[in-house]
Design a protein around this motif. Structure first.
Motif, PDB file in Angstrom:
ATOM      1  N   VAL A   1       0.837  -1.199   0.000  1.00 33.88           N
ATOM      2  CA  VAL A   1       0.000   0.000   0.000  1.00 33.88           C
ATOM      3  C   VAL A   1       0.874   1.253   0.000  1.00 33.88           C
ATOM      4  CG1 VAL A   1      -1.679   1.324   1.335  1.00 33.88           C
ATOM      5  CG2 VAL A   1      -1.974  -1.131   1.063  1.00 33.88           C
ATOM      6  N   LYS A   2       1.935   1.262   0.804  1.00 40.18           N
ATOM      7  CA  LYS A   2       2.830   2.415   0.831  1.00 40.18           C
ATOM      8  C   LYS A   2       3.547   2.585  -0.504  1.00 40.18           C
ATOM      9  CE  LYS A   2       5.309   3.199   4.518  1.00 40.18           C
ATOM     10  NZ  LYS A   2       6.230   2.977   5.678  1.00 40.18           N
ATOM     11  N   ALA A   3       3.925   1.470  -1.130  1.00 41.98           N
ATOM     12  CA  ALA A   3       4.607   1.540  -2.424  1.00 41.98           C
ATOM     13  C   ALA A   3       3.715   2.134  -3.507  1.00 41.98           C
ATOM     14  CB  ALA A   3       5.086   0.151  -2.846  1.00 41.98           C
ATOM     15  N   LEU A   4       2.401   2.007  -3.322  1.00 42.13           N
ATOM     16  CA  LEU A   4       1.451   2.525  -4.305  1.00 42.13           C
ATOM     17  C   LEU A   4       1.057   3.976  -4.020  1.00 42.13           C
ATOM     18  CD1 LEU A   4      -0.823  -0.607  -4.781  1.00 42.13           C
ATOM     19  CD2 LEU A   4       0.918   0.278  -6.339  1.00 42.13           C
ATOM     20  N   GLY A   5       1.665   4.581  -3.005  1.00 37.71           N
ATOM     21  CA  GLY A   5       1.472   6.003  -2.803  1.00 37.71           C
ATOM     22  C   GLY A   5       0.531   6.405  -1.690  1.00 37.71           C
ATOM     23  N   ALA A   6       0.240   5.506  -0.766  1.00 37.03           N
ATOM     24  CA  ALA A   6      -0.644   5.865   0.350  1.00 37.03           C
ATOM     25  C   ALA A   6      -0.063   7.031   1.139  1.00 37.03           C
ATOM     26  CB  ALA A   6      -0.849   4.666   1.266  1.00 37.03           C
ATOM     27  N   THR A   7      -0.936   7.938   1.546  1.00 34.00           N
ATOM     28  CA  THR A   7      -0.493   9.126   2.286  1.00 34.00           C
ATOM     29  C   THR A   7      -0.848   9.071   3.772  1.00 34.00           C
ATOM     30  OG1 THR A   7      -2.550  10.278   1.722  1.00 34.00           O
ATOM     31  CG2 THR A   7      -0.666  10.583   0.234  1.00 34.00           C
ATOM     32  N   GLN A   8      -1.666   8.108   4.155  1.00 35.88           N
ATOM     33  CA  GLN A   8      -2.057   7.999   5.552  1.00 35.88           C
ATOM     34  C   GLN A   8      -0.924   7.372   6.380  1.00 35.88           C
ATOM     35  OE1 GLN A   8      -5.008   9.144   7.124  1.00 35.88           O
ATOM     36  NE2 GLN A   8      -4.910  10.252   5.173  1.00 35.88           N
ATOM     37  N   PRO A   9      -0.907   7.609   7.690  1.00 36.65           N
ATOM     38  CA  PRO A   9       0.168   7.077   8.541  1.00 36.65           C
ATOM     39  C   PRO A   9       0.110   5.548   8.625  1.00 36.65           C
ATOM     40  CG  PRO A   9      -1.536   8.123   9.875  1.00 36.65           C
ATOM     41  CD  PRO A   9      -1.848   8.461   8.458  1.00 36.65           C
ATOM     42  N   PRO A  10       1.217   4.931   9.029  1.00 34.69           N
ATOM     43  CA  PRO A  10       1.278   3.467   9.115  1.00 34.69           C
ATOM     44  C   PRO A  10       0.161   2.855   9.958  1.00 34.69           C
ATOM     45  CG  PRO A  10       3.460   4.407   9.382  1.00 34.69           C
ATOM     46  CD  PRO A  10       2.513   5.559   9.376  1.00 34.69           C
ATOM     47  N   GLU A  11      -0.266   3.553  11.011  1.00 31.64           N
ATOM     48  CA  GLU A  11      -1.313   3.011  11.876  1.00 31.64           C
ATOM     49  C   GLU A  11      -2.626   2.823  11.111  1.00 31.64           C
ATOM     50  OE1 GLU A  11       0.394   5.796  12.530  1.00 31.64           O
ATOM     51  OE2 GLU A  11       1.840   4.989  13.997  1.00 31.64           O
ATOM     52  N   ALA A  12      -2.944   3.776  10.238  1.00 29.42           N
ATOM     53  CA  ALA A  12      -4.180   3.688   9.456  1.00 29.42           C
ATOM     54  C   ALA A  12      -4.091   2.550   8.452  1.00 29.42           C
ATOM     55  CB  ALA A  12      -4.445   5.007   8.746  1.00 29.42           C
ATOM     56  N   ILE A  13      -2.924   2.397   7.825  1.00 25.58           N
ATOM     57  CA  ILE A  13      -2.739   1.310   6.856  1.00 25.58           C
ATOM     58  C   ILE A  13      -2.829  -0.033   7.564  1.00 25.58           C
ATOM     59  CG2 ILE A  13      -1.159   0.283   5.185  1.00 25.58           C
ATOM     60  CD1 ILE A  13       0.013   3.097   4.765  1.00 25.58           C
ATOM     61  N   ARG A  14      -2.192  -0.129   8.709  1.00 26.58           N
ATOM     62  CA  ARG A  14      -2.234  -1.375   9.481  1.00 26.58           C
ATOM     63  C   ARG A  14      -3.669  -1.712   9.887  1.00 26.58           C
ATOM     64  NH1 ARG A  14       1.185  -4.598  12.463  1.00 26.58           N
ATOM     65  NH2 ARG A  14       0.193  -5.661  14.213  1.00 26.58           N
TER      66      ARG A  14
END
Length: 206
Positions: A18-31
């Motif tokens: 998700v981060k590699a695809l350009g997510a801008t939200q913090p790691p906690e939100a992605i997790r």
């Protein structure tokens, strides 16, 4: 199997893609988004289309990554492709049982936009999810072909694994009378056999 029982590498793998695809939200939100997906894939009604199926599909995407344009887009499409699932009698008799690609794509669109992925990337992921519902795939879309092959990879396993697959799918629909269940399975199998080829990408064909 739920978040606690999932392999330790699984959630970090989701976060990386998700981060590699350009997510801008913090790691906690992605997790948190990844944890909700794992919970969705781990509900008791999923006997085959569960977290193990997701993990197997991710492994096949890795095998086919050499010929794909964007493996991370394919990986995230895997994560979301069957996140909406129902084996209820009502949905099954409406021919909308199992993994609901349309509803899953809608869930993915909302989730991934909230995580800050670019619109074009979200649209591509949703298009790949919806491609799994089609009877035929565009020959020039190698990622759609490879994702389809990853999803159908269970049909290319050794006989005992295939026997286990058949048993677990039947368990998902144990509440459906056997005659109705077999009729539906025959429809699915006939549709697959009507394809010009079952596995469409070059590596998938091998």
């Amino acid at each position: 199997m739920g978040v606690i029982d999932a392999p330790q590498w699984l959630l970090p793998a989701f976060t990386r893609s998700v981060k590699a695809l350009g997510a801008t939200q913090p790691p906690e939100a992605i997790r948190s988004a990844g944890e909700l997906l794992i919970e969705r894939w781990s509900t008791p009604d999923r006997r085959f289309h569960n977290l193990r199926h997701l993990i197997d599909m991710l492994a096949r995407v890795d095998e086919l990554a050499e010929e794909s344009h964007n493996p991370n887009i394919m990986r995230i499409a895997c994560w979301y492709h069957g996140c909406v699932f129902s084996s209820t009698s009502e949905q099954t008799y409406r021919r909308n049982g199992g993994e609901d690609e349309v509803a899953s794509a809608a869930y993915a669109a909302h989730d991934l936009r909230d995580l800050g992925l670019p619109d074009a990337t979200v649209d591509r992921i949703c298009a790949l999810i919806l491609s799994l519902k089609r009877h035929s795939l565009p020959r020039n879309d190698i990622d759609a072909l490879a994702l389809n092959d990853a999803d159908l990879g269970t049909l290319a396993v050794e006989p005992q694994q295939y026997k286990r697959y058949r048993r677990m799918v039947r368990e998902e629909y144990a509440h459906i009378p056997v005659e109705d269940y077999l009729r539906a399975r025959l429809t699915i199998i006939t549709r697959l056999l009507d394809r010009e080829m079952l596995f469409s990408s070059p590596l998938g064909q091998r």
